[in-house]
Write an enzyme that holds these catalytic residues in place. Structure first.
Site, mmCIF file in Angstrom:
data_model
loop_
_atom_site.group_PDB
_atom_site.id
_atom_site.type_symbol
_atom_site.label_atom_id
_atom_site.label_comp_id
_atom_site.label_asym_id
_atom_site.label_seq_id
_atom_site.Cartn_x
_atom_site.Cartn_y
_atom_site.Cartn_z
ATOM 1 N N LYS A 140 -34.021 5.260 -32.013
ATOM 2 C CA LYS A 140 -33.029 6.196 -32.536
ATOM 3 C C LYS A 140 -32.801 7.258 -31.472
ATOM 4 O O LYS A 140 -33.754 7.897 -31.009
ATOM 5 C CB LYS A 140 -33.502 6.842 -33.834
ATOM 6 C CG LYS A 140 -33.548 5.891 -35.017
ATOM 7 C CD LYS A 140 -34.003 6.613 -36.273
ATOM 8 C CE LYS A 140 -34.009 5.675 -37.472
ATOM 9 N NZ LYS A 140 -34.545 6.346 -38.690
ATOM 10 N N LYS A 193 -34.647 0.988 -48.715
ATOM 11 C CA LYS A 193 -35.575 2.106 -48.661
ATOM 12 C C LYS A 193 -36.555 1.999 -49.829
ATOM 13 O O LYS A 193 -36.154 1.793 -50.985
ATOM 14 C CB LYS A 193 -34.817 3.433 -48.745
ATOM 15 C CG LYS A 193 -33.895 3.703 -47.558
ATOM 16 C CD LYS A 193 -34.680 4.074 -46.320
ATOM 17 C CE LYS A 193 -33.769 4.578 -45.216
ATOM 18 N NZ LYS A 193 -34.513 5.023 -44.024
#
Length: 326
Positions: free
Chosen positions: A245, A149
């Site tokens: 997702k 990230k």
């Protein structure tokens, strides 16, 4: 059909930081569908925080259509009743589970997909310094694929430190909408030199038109910019990969349709998660069979998972079984 929705919370083992957000726990809804014969199907969803979805808002949305849901007889009817969202994800996945148990077949039979173990990424959240992130990457030596990230703060310095700490790892990067186009153009060649396999969602949702015509030296993956089937046309002109997702697509039914369209368009695939327990990850093990990258490490970040749980052996996640879901 009896319909129930509950809010559950799974604390994280430690705070998890991404661009603009810090997670301390995973609050989810769990949907339970029970037919007249007492057969039970379950589904879980975290929703998408960047769409202002919460466990409370999803539970309220489902309560408002509870009577219609009780009469739903198929997943296609559900797609007509509710827009793609986290709330629909929980119901759709509960319907898959219910159908599998009613029929005596597994979800693998219903989806006509062969089950095999998958290698999941392990995610390194944003830390204050490049050195801290490198130390986290080094300590994740059992995981051959790392997802890093990043925000706009010194991305090249951080990735250089991580690559030095883990020269063996396959590395993908997730900026979570945190860069400008100019920053992407600057860092992408450097990331290519560092053998970074993919950059996920570099630009904000709705501000990625600049990617049309841009020849990135690193594969670009759409996440927030491709929520569901209706957004794949734009995404296919701007990205080379789609992160499916189920929280944003509204369930496995839509996710499989997205995967089929991606194959037609020549797009690569990743399956991701919005955290949650093994009940949320289980349908992802189905989509994951079709993907280049698998990000189903949500339960690995939890203080404790639900039982029964998916089996994780270091980076390997084993397919769901009927005892868990499907």
């Amino acid at each position: 059909m009896k319909f129930e929705v509950e809010i559950r919370e799974y604390p994280l083992a430690s705070p998890f930081r991404i661009t603009g957000h810090v997670f301390n726990g995973s609050r989810v809804i769990e949907v339970t569908l029970t037919d007249d014969d007492g057969v039970v199907g379950r589904g879980e969803s975290s929703g998408a925080y960047y769409l202002a979805e919460s466990a409370e808002s999803m539970a309220a949305e489902l309560t408002s259509v509870a009577e219609q849901i009780k009469g739903v007889q198929s997943r296609e009817v559900l797609r007509g009743l509710m827009k793609p969202c986290g709330a629909r994800n929980a119901v759709d996945n509960a319907l898959w589970d219910l159908e599998a148990k009613r029929s005596g077949n597994t979800v693998w039979h219903l989806a006509d997909i062969k089950a095999r173990p998958l290698t999941t990424v392990f995610t390194i959240g944003i830390a204050d310094t490049a050195g801290e992130m490198a130390d986290q990457a080094a300590s994740a030596e059992d995981y051959p694929v790392l997802k890093i990230k990043l925000d706009g703060n010194s991305p090249t310095e951080r990735i250089s430190a991580i690559r030095a700490a883990r020269p063996d790892a396959q590395i993908v990067v997730d900026a979570n909408q945190g860069w400008t186009f100019e920053q992407l153009v600057e860092v992408a060649p450097k990331f290519a030199d560092l053998n970074i396999a993919m950059i996920e969602q570099p630009l904000p949702r709705g501000e990625d038109q600049a990617l049309e015509g841009y020849q990135s030296p690193v594969v670009l993956c759409a996440d927030e910019s491709c929520l569901h089937l209706g957004e794949m046309d734009d995404a296919s002109r701007r990205y080379q990969m789609i992160n499916i997702k189920l929280d944003k697509s509204g369930g496995l039914t839509e996710g499989l349709a997205m995967a089929a369209l991606a194959e037609e368009r020549g797009l690569q695939l990743m399956v991701g998660n919005m955290m949650g327990s093994s009940l949320a990850m289980a349908p992802g093990t189905v989509i994951g069979q079709l993907c280049r990258f698998v990000d189903l490490d949500g339960p690995l970040l939890l203080l404790r998972d639900r039982e029964p749980a998916l089996t994780y052996e270091k980076s390997t996640v084993f397919p769901t079984t009927p005892e868990i879901w499907g």
